[in-house]
Design a protein around this motif. Structure first.
Motif, PDB file in Angstrom:
ATOM      1  N   SER A  13     -41.008 -37.851  55.588  1.00 36.02           N
ATOM      2  CA  SER A  13     -40.496 -36.668  56.281  1.00 36.02           C
ATOM      3  C   SER A  13     -39.046 -36.412  55.904  1.00 36.02           C
ATOM      4  O   SER A  13     -38.663 -35.278  55.592  1.00 36.02           O
ATOM      5  CB  SER A  13     -40.647 -36.861  57.793  1.00 36.02           C
ATOM      6  N   GLN A  14     -38.274 -37.501  55.956  1.00 38.73           N
ATOM      7  CA  GLN A  14     -36.870 -37.341  55.594  1.00 38.73           C
ATOM      8  C   GLN A  14     -36.728 -36.923  54.137  1.00 38.73           C
ATOM      9  O   GLN A  14     -35.863 -36.106  53.797  1.00 38.73           O
ATOM     10  CB  GLN A  14     -36.125 -38.660  55.843  1.00 38.73           C
ATOM     11  N   PHE A  15     -37.601 -37.466  53.306  1.00 41.88           N
ATOM     12  CA  PHE A  15     -37.544 -37.095  51.897  1.00 41.88           C
ATOM     13  C   PHE A  15     -37.888 -35.613  51.701  1.00 41.88           C
ATOM     14  O   PHE A  15     -37.250 -34.914  50.903  1.00 41.88           O
ATOM     15  CB  PHE A  15     -38.517 -37.974  51.106  1.00 41.88           C
ATOM     16  N   GLU A  16     -38.910 -35.131  52.458  1.00 42.55           N
ATOM     17  CA  GLU A  16     -39.300 -33.725  52.342  1.00 42.55           C
ATOM     18  C   GLU A  16     -38.179 -32.816  52.833  1.00 42.55           C
ATOM     19  O   GLU A  16     -37.874 -31.788  52.202  1.00 42.55           O
ATOM     20  CB  GLU A  16     -40.582 -33.487  53.145  1.00 42.55           C
ATOM     21  N   ILE A  17     -37.598 -33.219  53.985  1.00 44.42           N
ATOM     22  CA  ILE A  17     -36.485 -32.418  54.509  1.00 44.42           C
ATOM     23  C   ILE A  17     -35.339 -32.398  53.520  1.00 44.42           C
ATOM     24  O   ILE A  17     -34.730 -31.364  53.238  1.00 44.42           O
ATOM     25  CB  ILE A  17     -36.034 -32.971  55.867  1.00 44.42           C
ATOM     26  N   GLU A  18     -35.068 -33.552  53.003  1.00 45.26           N
ATOM     27  CA  GLU A  18     -33.970 -33.643  52.041  1.00 45.26           C
ATOM     28  C   GLU A  18     -34.290 -32.840  50.790  1.00 45.26           C
ATOM     29  O   GLU A  18     -33.418 -32.189  50.203  1.00 45.26           O
ATOM     30  CB  GLU A  18     -33.726 -35.117  51.689  1.00 45.26           C
ATOM     31  N   VAL A  37     -32.168 -29.853  49.497  1.00 40.47           N
ATOM     32  CA  VAL A  37     -31.619 -29.877  48.136  1.00 40.47           C
ATOM     33  C   VAL A  37     -32.108 -28.667  47.352  1.00 40.47           C
ATOM     34  O   VAL A  37     -31.356 -28.041  46.585  1.00 40.47           O
ATOM     35  CB  VAL A  37     -32.015 -31.190  47.446  1.00 40.47           C
ATOM     36  N   GLU A  38     -33.400 -28.361  47.565  1.00 43.89           N
ATOM     37  CA  GLU A  38     -33.955 -27.204  46.852  1.00 43.89           C
ATOM     38  C   GLU A  38     -33.241 -25.915  47.264  1.00 43.89           C
ATOM     39  O   GLU A  38     -32.908 -25.065  46.414  1.00 43.89           O
ATOM     40  CB  GLU A  38     -35.452 -27.101  47.139  1.00 43.89           C
ATOM     41  N   ALA A  39     -32.995 -25.771  48.583  1.00 45.55           N
ATOM     42  CA  ALA A  39     -32.277 -24.586  49.054  1.00 45.55           C
ATOM     43  C   ALA A  39     -30.865 -24.552  48.493  1.00 45.55           C
ATOM     44  O   ALA A  39     -30.354 -23.492  48.093  1.00 45.55           O
ATOM     45  CB  ALA A  39     -32.248 -24.574  50.585  1.00 45.55           C
ATOM     46  N   GLN A  40     -30.254 -25.722  48.475  1.00 43.93           N
ATOM     47  CA  GLN A  40     -28.901 -25.803  47.934  1.00 43.93           C
ATOM     48  C   GLN A  40     -28.894 -25.414  46.469  1.00 43.93           C
ATOM     49  O   GLN A  40     -28.013 -24.690  45.998  1.00 43.93           O
ATOM     50  CB  GLN A  40     -28.361 -27.236  48.130  1.00 43.93           C
ATOM     51  N   ILE A  41     -29.905 -25.926  45.765  1.00 40.59           N
ATOM     52  CA  ILE A  41     -29.977 -25.610  44.330  1.00 40.59           C
ATOM     53  C   ILE A  41     -30.206 -24.108  44.119  1.00 40.59           C
ATOM     54  O   ILE A  41     -29.589 -23.478  43.251  1.00 40.59           O
ATOM     55  CB  ILE A  41     -31.093 -26.441  43.672  1.00 40.59           C
ATOM     56  N   LYS A  42     -31.123 -23.548  44.954  1.00 41.85           N
ATOM     57  CA  LYS A  42     -31.378 -22.105  44.825  1.00 41.85           C
ATOM     58  C   LYS A  42     -30.123 -21.305  45.118  1.00 41.85           C
ATOM     59  O   LYS A  42     -29.822 -20.319  44.436  1.00 41.85           O
ATOM     60  CB  LYS A  42     -32.502 -21.690  45.767  1.00 41.85           C
ATOM     61  N   ARG A  43     -29.406 -21.750  46.157  1.00 42.03           N
ATOM     62  CA  ARG A  43     -28.184 -21.034  46.515  1.00 42.03           C
ATOM     63  C   ARG A  43     -27.180 -21.126  45.372  1.00 42.03           C
ATOM     64  O   ARG A  43     -26.539 -20.137  45.003  1.00 42.03           O
ATOM     65  CB  ARG A  43     -27.604 -21.624  47.800  1.00 42.03           C
TER      66      ARG A  43
END
Length: 747
Positions: free
Chosen positions: A653-658, A662-668
């Motif tokens: 779960s923590q890995f998915e959230i992370e 991270v994916e959102a951060q990368i997209k941003r």
């Protein structure tokens, strides 16, 4: 006479009488010196026993010492029985209630306690007595005296030693020559029932004056002029020595009445006072007379062969055993192990007859050797005369003998010159005498027979001295034969040890006399300066104790081998360890050593059994703990599995959230980067458009100038009628540059 035989110095006259004919020895030329056979056997016995080592042990047996010993044993036994309780109490409250300083060394059982009391326990007074005896013996050089005693018992069959005391030297231990000893008739080998004893001594006049300072000068002069009995005035070599006077020192045992006066005090108590035997108080209610008969010694000194007494009085400082104060010990200790009906037999006396026969055989061998003649030759002179050498020379007797002795060959003729048979055809013949060979062999066998008889009657076999060991005998059999030989002479060893023990007992009793005088007490203290203060205090009270002395013999080689075999067997079986073996080897008493070995084995077996039980219990406990640990491990495993699964899901779960973060951060970041790139591309596009318009305008201006220039050049060509202009060729243009430039300048 026995001493002469023991030194191979016996008279040879009887041997001469045996070989003489009517007293005539003129035809004999023999060596009459005795064969030293007996000295060899005497040296074997004496030197073998002189090597015997022993330890002097004192055992206090008076009531107070027995009480102290019993109390110590009871305290140790109480500590043994309450050991666990006392250890727990010490651990709980810190109090040490043990009676011993080393609770960890307490015996484990009654048998071990008995050995501890025999081997380890020693009262200070016993140590003081042992050291007093050892120092006294060392001071008197008893190690040298004991060898003379053993030699006397072996040679004469009797040994004696004297224990005396004086104010100057304290306790004295003196050797006594049995040949100069006189004593009352007895049938006791230990001479316990004799009532007088004395010895003859040869003293010089100065020594007599030193011992008897009350003698006047006139009495000394009479002693010096005294000739006396010739049997006392001639020494061993029969030479008179006028510097010595022979004295008889003696002791006489009798009885005396010991009288006490008993006085009644006003409080009803009684007080005793010792009085002379003439004390006869009148009848009185407050006084009473009691008496008893006790043994006393009178000592004296008499000049032999002369009517003169140098000393005669009741002996001072008499030694009495603590167990029976009525008895008195004589200063002389005597022992004759083979005494019977007043006749003393010795090892040498058994050998004397056979030694005489050996000596006679030796003389006969000399006589036979002297009469043996060498082998000769027979020479036939007539036979030699018939021999012709053929060279014109004659064959004489001397030539024939020279040839025979040098080459062993001879010449002879079987026929005479006349042709007749020659009876002397062998002119030289050897003569075989062989006169003494058989006699010599017979005498040697006789010699060996009497030597064997000496070994048989004494028990000193070949294995004892190792003279002729059999090559077929095993080492063990030879040692067994030597041990049997030691048994045959054990009575000599026992007699010597008896004299040593009695001497030690007298030394202990005499030590009390030394302490009563300041000079001898100080000398005794100086000789034991290595003791501590407590032992010196016990030494002062040594007269209050009653000691039983015994000699702890060091085991001989055979006994040591037996003990060592037992130790090695126990070591191989693993029933004892190396430390136990060292402890057992350090015990001189063979019986105690074997008892200690048995106890060590029992303790080791008990310890091994306890260790085995402990291992079984430990194994069972280990198995139970192992099962418990296995169950606990299974529970822990399941719990761990659940924890791992929960942690795994949580981690997912923590890995998915992370990952989403991270994916959102990368997209941003990508969007920001794309926006920046678009902005830069827009700016670049605008810049390019502006540059392109500028370049277009610049090109237009350039073309306009070029066109104008070309038109001017064409006009100039036409005007000047120049060649055609190739605007593609730079050189053509260069030719027109100046005019054009001038034209342009004009414009």
């Amino acid at each position: 006479m026995r001493r002469l035989y023991a030194r191979a110095e016996q008279p040879v006259q009887k041997y001469k009488d045996e070989l003489a004919i009517n007293g005539d020895l003129s035809y004999l030329n023999l060596d009459w010196k005795p064969v030293p056979i007996i000295p060899k056997f005497v040296d074997i016995v004496v030197n073998g026993m002189d090597d015997k080592l022993y330890d002097i042990k004192a055992f206090a047996q008076d009531p107070e010492s027995r009480r102290i010993r019993s109390k110590y044993a009871e305290d140790i036994l109480r500590d043994m029985q309450a050991k666990e309780f006392l250890q727990n109490l010490q651990g709980a409250v810190g109090l040490n209630l043990f009676n011993t300083d080393k609770p960890e060394e307490l015996p484990e059982n009654k048998e071990e306690l008995d050995l501890h009391m025999q081997l380890s326990y020693k009262q200070a007074s016993e140590i003081a007595a042992e050291e007093a005896v050892n120092n006294t013996l060392e001071f008197n050089k008893y190690s040298l005296t004991k060898k003379r005693i053993i030699e006397d018992i072996t040679t004469l069959g009797i040994g004696a030693v004297k224990t005396n005391w004086n104010k100057a030297e304290g306790v004295k231990v003196d050797y006594v020559d049995p040949t100069r000893l006189v004593y009352s008739y007895t049938e006791d080998p230990n001479f316990q029932d004799i009532w007088y004893v004395g010895e003859v001594k040869a003293l010089s006049i100065p020594e007599i004056k030193k011992q008897f300072p009350d003698l006047t000068d006139s009495e000394l002069e009479r002693l010096e002029q005294y000739q006396g009995n010739a049997s006392f005035l001639y020494n061993y070599n029969k030479n008179y020595d006028g510097n010595y006077v022979y004295l008889l020192y003696y002791e006489y045992k009798t009885y005396s009445e010991q009288v006490f006066k008993i006085k009644k005090t006003g409080t009803g108590l009684e007080k005793s006072l010792e009085k002379p035997d003439t004390f006869a108080p009148p009848e009185n209610e407050n006084f009473d007379r009691v008496s008893r008969s006790i043994e006393v010694l009178y000592s004296g000194c008499k000049v032999l062969g002369y009517d003169m007494m140098l000393d005669w009085r009741m002996a001072e400082n008499m030694t009495r055993p603590k167990s029976n104060l009525v008895k008195v010990n004589m200063n002389y200790n005597i022992c004759a192990p083979k005494l019977y009906k007043g006749r003393i037999e010795s090892l040498v006396s058994r050998m004397m007859g056979f030694a005489d026969m050996i000596q006679l055989t030796h003389l006969k061998i000399q006589q036979v050797i002297s009469k043996i003649i060498p082998d000769g030759v027979y020479l036939d002179v007539d036979g030699i005369a018939e021999v012709d050498l053929g060279n014109g020379t004659s064959y004489n007797a001397q030539e024939a003998l020279n040839m025979y002795f040098q080459t062993g060959s001879i010449l002879g003729r079987s026929m005479t010159v006349d042709g007749d048979p020659n009876p002397g055809r062998i002119p030289i013949q050897e003569l075989q005498s062989n006169s003494g060979g058989n006699k010599m062999q017979s005498l040697i066998q006789t010699y060996e027979y009497y030597l064997k008889m000496i070994r048989d009657v004494t028990g000193l076999n070949e294995a004892r001295d190792g003279s002729t060991p059999s090559s077929d005998s095993l080492v063990g059999l030879q040692k067994l034969a030597a041990a049997n030989s030691n048994v045959a002479t054990k009575h000599i060893l026992n007699s010597y040890l008896y004299l040593t023990l009695r001497t030690c007992e007298n030394i202990v009793l005499r030590t009390a006399d030394s302490i009563e005088f300041a000079l001898t007490e100080e000398a005794l203290k100086n000789s034991i300066s290595t003791w501590n203060v407590g032992q010196l205090a016990d030494l002062k009270n040594i007269h209050l104790y009653d000691y039983g002395l015994y000699l702890d013999l060091v085991p001989d080689e055979r006994e040591k081998e037996q003990l060592e075999a037992n130790i090695q067997a126990a070591l191989q079986q693993g029933s004892i360890n190396l430390e136990d073996a060292i402890d057992v080897r350090g015990i001189n008493n063979l019986k105690l050593a074997n008892q200690t070995l048995k106890l060590k084995r029992k303790l080791a077996a008990a310890a091994a059994q306890a260790a085995n039980q402990a291992n079984i219990q430990a194994q069972a406990q280990a198995n139970a703990e192992s099962a418990e640990r296995a169950a606990m491990a299974e529970v822990q495993k399941k719990q761990a599995t659940m924890d791992v699964d929960v942690k795994k899901e949580k981690a997912k779960s923590q890995f998915e959230i992370e990952r989403m973060r991270v994916e959102a951060q990368i997209k941003r970041e990508l969007m920001e980067l794309e926006f920046n790139y678009n902005m830069q591309l827009g700016e670049q596009k605008i810049q390019r458009e502006a540059n392109r318009e500028t370049q277009i305008e610049d090109r237009k201006d350039t073309r306009a100038r070029i066109i104008g220039t070309q038109q001017s050049a064409i006009a100039n060509q036409k005007q000047k009628e120049l060649n055609a202009i190739d605007f593609e060729n730079p050189s053509s243009i260069e030719e027109l540059e100046d005019p054009i430039d001038g034209l342009l300048m004009d414009q």
